[in-house]
Structure formats: structure tokens, C-alpha cells
Motif scaffolding. Structure first.
Motif, PDB file in Angstrom:
ATOM      1  N   LEU A 112      85.338  72.681  75.613  1.00 19.93           N
ATOM      2  CA  LEU A 112      86.014  71.937  76.501  1.00 19.93           C
ATOM      3  C   LEU A 112      87.478  71.956  75.676  1.00 19.93           C
ATOM      4  O   LEU A 112      88.225  72.078  75.892  1.00 19.93           O
ATOM      5  CB  LEU A 112      85.107  71.394  77.726  1.00 19.93           C
ATOM      6  CG  LEU A 112      86.025  71.089  78.946  1.00 19.93           C
ATOM      7  CD1 LEU A 112      87.121  72.374  79.181  1.00 19.93           C
ATOM      8  CD2 LEU A 112      85.930  70.131  79.359  1.00 19.93           C
ATOM      9  N   LEU A 132      89.366  72.473  86.615  1.00 25.97           N
ATOM     10  CA  LEU A 132      88.100  73.328  85.978  1.00 25.97           C
ATOM     11  C   LEU A 132      87.439  74.325  87.488  1.00 25.97           C
ATOM     12  O   LEU A 132      86.937  73.411  88.417  1.00 25.97           O
ATOM     13  CB  LEU A 132      86.937  72.012  85.496  1.00 25.97           C
ATOM     14  CG  LEU A 132      87.097  71.220  84.505  1.00 25.97           C
ATOM     15  CD1 LEU A 132      85.510  70.826  83.406  1.00 25.97           C
ATOM     16  CD2 LEU A 132      87.794  72.128  83.110  1.00 25.97           C
ATOM     17  N   ASP A 135      84.678  73.457  89.730  1.00 26.82           N
ATOM     18  CA  ASP A 135      84.416  72.532  90.059  1.00 26.82           C
ATOM     19  C   ASP A 135      85.510  72.715  91.777  1.00 26.82           C
ATOM     20  O   ASP A 135      86.662  72.167  91.508  1.00 26.82           O
ATOM     21  CB  ASP A 135      85.240  70.790  90.543  1.00 26.82           C
ATOM     22  CG  ASP A 135      83.806  70.334  89.199  1.00 26.82           C
ATOM     23  OD1 ASP A 135      83.044  70.944  89.523  1.00 26.82           O
ATOM     24  OD2 ASP A 135      84.336  69.389  88.433  1.00 26.82           O
ATOM     25  N   TYR A 172      77.969  64.690  83.042  1.00 23.74           N
ATOM     26  CA  TYR A 172      78.632  63.567  83.340  1.00 23.74           C
ATOM     27  C   TYR A 172      79.670  63.010  82.353  1.00 23.74           C
ATOM     28  O   TYR A 172      78.934  62.899  81.991  1.00 23.74           O
ATOM     29  CB  TYR A 172      79.592  63.478  85.099  1.00 23.74           C
ATOM     30  CG  TYR A 172      79.428  64.425  85.625  1.00 23.74           C
ATOM     31  CD1 TYR A 172      80.153  65.183  86.544  1.00 23.74           C
ATOM     32  CD2 TYR A 172      77.379  64.364  86.580  1.00 23.74           C
ATOM     33  CE1 TYR A 172      79.362  65.721  87.698  1.00 23.74           C
ATOM     34  CE2 TYR A 172      77.553  64.771  87.288  1.00 23.74           C
ATOM     35  CZ  TYR A 172      77.922  65.585  87.934  1.00 23.74           C
ATOM     36  OH  TYR A 172      77.631  66.801  89.093  1.00 23.74           O
ATOM     37  N   GLY A 173      81.118  63.481  82.247  1.00 24.37           N
ATOM     38  CA  GLY A 173      82.065  62.093  81.235  1.00 24.37           C
ATOM     39  C   GLY A 173      81.990  61.118  82.257  1.00 24.37           C
ATOM     40  O   GLY A 173      82.221  61.556  82.923  1.00 24.37           O
ATOM     41  N   GLU A 192      80.751  61.131  76.720  1.00 19.10           N
ATOM     42  CA  GLU A 192      80.192  62.364  77.403  1.00 19.10           C
ATOM     43  C   GLU A 192      78.772  62.678  77.256  1.00 19.10           C
ATOM     44  O   GLU A 192      78.014  62.495  76.501  1.00 19.10           O
ATOM     45  CB  GLU A 192      81.715  63.032  76.627  1.00 19.10           C
ATOM     46  CG  GLU A 192      80.314  65.106  76.830  1.00 19.10           C
ATOM     47  CD  GLU A 192      80.939  65.307  78.052  1.00 19.10           C
ATOM     48  OE1 GLU A 192      81.963  64.335  78.671  1.00 19.10           O
ATOM     49  OE2 GLU A 192      81.012  66.283  78.973  1.00 19.10           O
ATOM     50  N   LYS A 193      78.383  62.778  78.745  1.00 21.36           N
ATOM     51  CA  LYS A 193      77.693  63.196  78.719  1.00 21.36           C
ATOM     52  C   LYS A 193      75.756  62.540  77.920  1.00 21.36           C
ATOM     53  O   LYS A 193      75.119  62.157  77.690  1.00 21.36           O
ATOM     54  CB  LYS A 193      76.226  64.376  78.544  1.00 21.36           C
ATOM     55  CG  LYS A 193      77.219  65.420  79.456  1.00 21.36           C
ATOM     56  CD  LYS A 193      76.394  67.061  79.013  1.00 21.36           C
ATOM     57  CE  LYS A 193      77.840  67.875  80.483  1.00 21.36           C
ATOM     58  NZ  LYS A 193      79.240  67.883  79.569  1.00 21.36           N
ATOM     59  N   ILE A 206      85.547  64.227  87.149  1.00 20.32           N
ATOM     60  CA  ILE A 206      84.896  66.173  87.963  1.00 20.32           C
ATOM     61  C   ILE A 206      85.815  65.996  87.158  1.00 20.32           C
ATOM     62  O   ILE A 206      87.071  66.258  86.822  1.00 20.32           O
ATOM     63  CB  ILE A 206      85.398  65.679  89.064  1.00 20.32           C
ATOM     64  CG1 ILE A 206      86.232  65.211  89.208  1.00 20.32           C
ATOM     65  CG2 ILE A 206      84.710  64.614  90.035  1.00 20.32           C
ATOM     66  CD1 ILE A 206      87.188  65.579  91.253  1.00 20.32           C
ATOM     67  N   GLY A 207      86.566  68.147  87.849  1.00 16.59           N
ATOM     68  CA  GLY A 207      86.828  68.936  86.221  1.00 16.59           C
ATOM     69  C   GLY A 207      88.548  68.295  87.092  1.00 16.59           C
ATOM     70  O   GLY A 207      89.236  69.827  86.919  1.00 16.59           O
ATOM     71  N   TYR A 209      91.936  66.849  85.882  1.00 20.69           N
ATOM     72  CA  TYR A 209      92.914  65.871  84.763  1.00 20.69           C
ATOM     73  C   TYR A 209      94.262  66.005  84.516  1.00 20.69           C
ATOM     74  O   TYR A 209      94.760  66.933  84.922  1.00 20.69           O
ATOM     75  CB  TYR A 209      92.152  66.182  82.650  1.00 20.69           C
ATOM     76  CG  TYR A 209      91.333  66.587  83.373  1.00 20.69           C
ATOM     77  CD1 TYR A 209      89.855  67.591  83.632  1.00 20.69           C
ATOM     78  CD2 TYR A 209      89.982  65.210  82.725  1.00 20.69           C
ATOM     79  CE1 TYR A 209      89.080  67.934  83.599  1.00 20.69           C
ATOM     80  CE2 TYR A 209      88.909  65.787  82.253  1.00 20.69           C
ATOM     81  CZ  TYR A 209      88.612  66.927  82.853  1.00 20.69           C
ATOM     82  OH  TYR A 209      86.981  67.234  82.057  1.00 20.69           O
ATOM     83  N   THR A 233      86.443  64.923  76.630  1.00 19.38           N
ATOM     84  CA  THR A 233      86.431  63.347  76.649  1.00 19.38           C
ATOM     85  C   THR A 233      86.242  63.059  75.792  1.00 19.38           C
ATOM     86  O   THR A 233      86.782  61.910  75.415  1.00 19.38           O
ATOM     87  CB  THR A 233      84.787  63.380  77.483  1.00 19.38           C
ATOM     88  OG1 THR A 233      84.723  63.985  78.985  1.00 19.38           O
ATOM     89  CG2 THR A 233      84.324  61.499  77.630  1.00 19.38           C
ATOM     90  N   ARG A 254      83.742  67.428  96.469  1.00 21.42           N
ATOM     91  CA  ARG A 254      84.133  68.536  95.612  1.00 21.42           C
ATOM     92  C   ARG A 254      82.777  69.266  96.046  1.00 21.42           C
ATOM     93  O   ARG A 254      81.780  68.319  95.747  1.00 21.42           O
ATOM     94  CB  ARG A 254      83.814  67.641  94.438  1.00 21.42           C
ATOM     95  CG  ARG A 254      83.175  67.791  93.201  1.00 21.42           C
ATOM     96  CD  ARG A 254      83.032  67.351  91.723  1.00 21.42           C
ATOM     97  NE  ARG A 254      82.285  67.581  90.856  1.00 21.42           N
ATOM     98  CZ  ARG A 254      80.955  67.883  90.303  1.00 21.42           C
ATOM     99  NH1 ARG A 254      80.022  66.981  90.787  1.00 21.42           N
ATOM    100  NH2 ARG A 254      80.376  68.880  89.738  1.00 21.42           N
TER     101      ARG A 254
HETATM  102  C1  G1P Z   1      83.403  69.558  82.095  1.00 22.78           C
HETATM  103  C2  G1P Z   1      83.777  67.695  81.194  1.00 22.78           C
HETATM  104  C3  G1P Z   1      82.716  66.631  82.005  1.00 22.78           C
HETATM  105  C4  G1P Z   1      83.063  66.558  83.323  1.00 22.78           C
HETATM  106  C5  G1P Z   1      82.497  67.823  83.953  1.00 22.78           C
HETATM  107  C6  G1P Z   1      83.268  67.757  85.806  1.00 22.78           C
HETATM  108  O1  G1P Z   1      81.461  69.260  81.544  1.00 22.78           O
HETATM  109  O2  G1P Z   1      82.900  68.023  79.274  1.00 22.78           O
HETATM  110  O3  G1P Z   1      82.809  65.799  81.129  1.00 22.78           O
HETATM  111  O4  G1P Z   1      82.148  65.276  83.724  1.00 22.78           O
HETATM  112  O5  G1P Z   1      83.155  68.916  83.055  1.00 22.78           O
HETATM  113  O6  G1P Z   1      82.993  69.269  86.314  1.00 22.78           O
HETATM  114  P1  G1P Z   1      80.895  70.660  82.627  1.00 22.78           P
HETATM  115  O7  G1P Z   1      80.485  70.509  83.258  1.00 22.78           O
HETATM  116  O8  G1P Z   1      81.356  71.956  81.732  1.00 22.78           O
HETATM  117  O9  G1P Z   1      79.261  70.547  81.540  1.00 22.78           O
END
Ligand code: G1P
Length: 289
Positions: A112, A132, A135, A172-173, A192-193, A206-207, A209, A233, A254
Motif C-alpha cells: 500500500l 481504500l 472499506d 490492521y494498522g 502495521e499488523k 481503517i481505510g 486517511y 503505516t 464500516r
Molecule cells: C490496510 C492497511 C492497514 C489498515 C487496513 C484497513 O491493510 O495497511 O493499516 O488497518 O488497510 O482496512 P490491508 O487491509 O490492505 O491489509
């Protein structure tokens, strides 16, 4: 003076493997919730926050997204000839101003953070929103508008956050909270995760920012993080201490439409908000309980 928020970046390069075979020949962002594709919800949400310019980070097989925002001349003409005024008005209301959407290809799926870095020329030296489209937000006030207000209030980076059960934080982040002020949370770190036992809290990003353009400088270092990917992140974490950084407990719901159950739930929740079908949906749902 604070720069106005006019730009949004929408990463749409993901393969959508969780929705195969539906996503074999079309983009996952084109999957409809009730009657509009996911990407349309994200664009409408951003427009409701005053966003004027959009950059889609795309990849191979994503042309339907670009087509969706173009004028479909033959379709409009046919609707006109058939006297379908309502459908025509609906299409035209969604028409974006010429030149307001651009696309950049990510070429290689490096994460990302890398996707956002690909939009660097578009972002230039302005604050920008990221949405994103997986979401899907159901909010009385557009979630991006809530972030835009928080940006004007704090003058810095803001991310939408929500609490999740501790056993799911590793998806998640995660926010390391400096000070919890209720709706706003000042942030002292981001991970991150993380493994569940190392997570600094259960407050997750969440997606949505609103970021300052300086994040690009950090992403440009191409440092790999969780899962071997260039993580947004990690780039954001480097801004902390140099610029204001806050989490915003947004008002609304969400739906994780990157997941089949979340996607199905979104169908029901959005259908129940539509006056012309809510009663019927409630009725048929009873037959399943
Ligand atoms: C991404 C971001 C993550 C965030 C998440 C929200 O992760 O890297 O920090 O919490 O979106 O949907 P992904 O879902 O693409 O793995």
C-alpha cells in the motif's frame, strides 16, 4: 495558513483473489452493493468532503473503473430516446468534471505504501485524502468529511480509527495512543499488523486517511515492513514527532467489503437504508431467521 484539502488517492490495484471467480475479468472495486459499485461509494464520499481531484492507483485488468467514470454517450442517447429521464439524470449527476480523475499504474504489487508513493506527482505539495474502497462506510456525515474537519482542527495528519476485538488487531494498522481525548486521539506510534501480544492497543486504522505530502519522502525509501511489503503505516509513523498526528473515532459504520461476510452484510445494511426497498428486504429477511 492551512492548505485546503482538494485531492484524494484511491488505491485500486489489488487482485481481489478473495472474490474469485467474480473478479477474474473485472475489478473487485466494480462489485456492486445494491446498485452501485464500491468505487462509486468512495468517490461520492470524497466529493461530499469537498475533494475535487482524484487519482486512482490501478493495475492490469482495471479498465472498467476508468470506463465507469467516463461519459457513456451511446447509453445516454438510448436512455434519452426511450424517455428514461430518471436513469439519465442519475447517470449525469454522477458525471465527474473533465480532467478531475487521473490514473497511475502501480506496475508491481509492492504494498500500500508503494501504491501511494506512485501518486507522488499528483500529490505534489498538498495534503491529500486516501480512501481504500474495500472499506465501505455508512455515515450520516461522510467519513472523509469528518477527517477533513479534524485536519482543519489539528492542522496535521489524521486517520479514521475504531476499536476491534484484541484477537483481530493483527489484521490492521494499530495506534499507540499518546493521549485519548475521546473523539480525537493523539498518536505516539503506529504498528502495521503486529502480533496480538505486541499490539500497543486495540485501536485500529481503517481505510480513510488525510495525510501531509511529507509522507512521500519516507515512502520513497522503499523500506519493507510487515509481510515484506512497503507499508503506508511505516511511512506515516515517521511523521510522528514532526507533525501533528491524530486518530479520529469516526461516527458511522464500516463494512469490510474485502471479505465475503462483510460484503454480504453491506448489501443488507445499504438496502435497508433505501426507502424504496427497505420494507421488502425486512420482510424477506424474516423468512431466513
Ligand atoms: C490496510 C492497511 C492497514 C489498515 C487496513 C484497513 O491493510 O495497511 O493499516 O488497518 O488497510 O482496512 P490491508 O487491509 O490492505 O491489509
Amino acid at each position: 495558513m492551512l492548505k485546503p484539502l482538494r485531492k484524494a488517492v484511491l488505491p485500486v490495484a489489488g487482485l481481489g483473489t478473495r472474490f474469485l471467480p467474480a473478479t477474474k475479468a473485472t475489478a473487485k472495486e466494480m462489485l456492486p452493493v445494491v446498485d452501485r459499485p464500491l468505487i462509486q461509494y468512495a468517490v461520492d464520499e470524497a466529493r461530499a468532503a469537498g475533494i475535487e481531484q482524484f487519482c486512482f492507483i490501478t493495475g492490469r485488468g482495471k479498465t472498467a473503473i476508468v470506463e465507469h467514470f467516463d461519459v457513456a454517450y451511446e447509453l445516454e442517447r438510448t436512455l434519452e430516446m426511450r424517455g428514461k429521464a430518471r436513469e439519465l439524470a442519475e447517470l449525469r449527476a454522477q458525471q465527474q468534471e473533465p480532467g478531475s480523475i487521473m490514473t497511475v499504474r502501480q506496475q508491481v504489487p509492492l504494498g500500500l505504501g508503494h501504491a501511494i508513493w506512485c501518486a507522488r506527482s499528483f500529490i505534489a505539495d498538498e495534503p491529500f485524502a486516501i480512501l481504500l474502497p474495500d472499506d465501505l462506510m455508512q455515515c450520516d456525515i461522510s467519513c472523509t468529511a469528518q477527517l477533513a474537519a479534524a485536519y482543519r482542527e489539528t492542522g496535521g495528519n489524521v486517520v479514521a480509527v475504531e476499536e476491534v476485538p484484541m484477537e483481530r488487531v493483527n489484521k490492521y494498522g494499530v495506534i499507540d495512543i499518546e493521549k485519548d481525548m475521546g473523539r480525537l486521539v493523539s498518536v505516539k506510534g503506529l504498528v502495521e499488523k503486529p502480533p496480538i501480544e505486541e499490539a500497543p492497543s486495540n485501536l485500529t486504522i481503517i481505510g480513510r486517511y488525510v495525510l501531509m505530502p511529507e509522507v512521500i519522502t519516507h515512502l520513497a525509501k522503499m523500506e519493507k515492513g510487515a509481510g515484506g511489503e512497503i507499508q503506508l503505516t511505516d511511512g506515516m509513523a515517521k511523521l510522528i514527532g514532526h507533525q501533528p498526528f491524530h486518530g479520529v473515532r469516526y461516527e458511522g459504520r464500516r463494512f469490510d467489503c474485502g471479505d465475503k461476510i462483510g460484503f454480504l452484510e453491506a448489501q443488507i445494511a445499504f438496502a435497508l437504508k433505501r426507502p424504496e426497498m427497505a420494507a421488502q428486504v425486512r420482510e424477506f429477511l424474516k423468512t431466513y431467521s
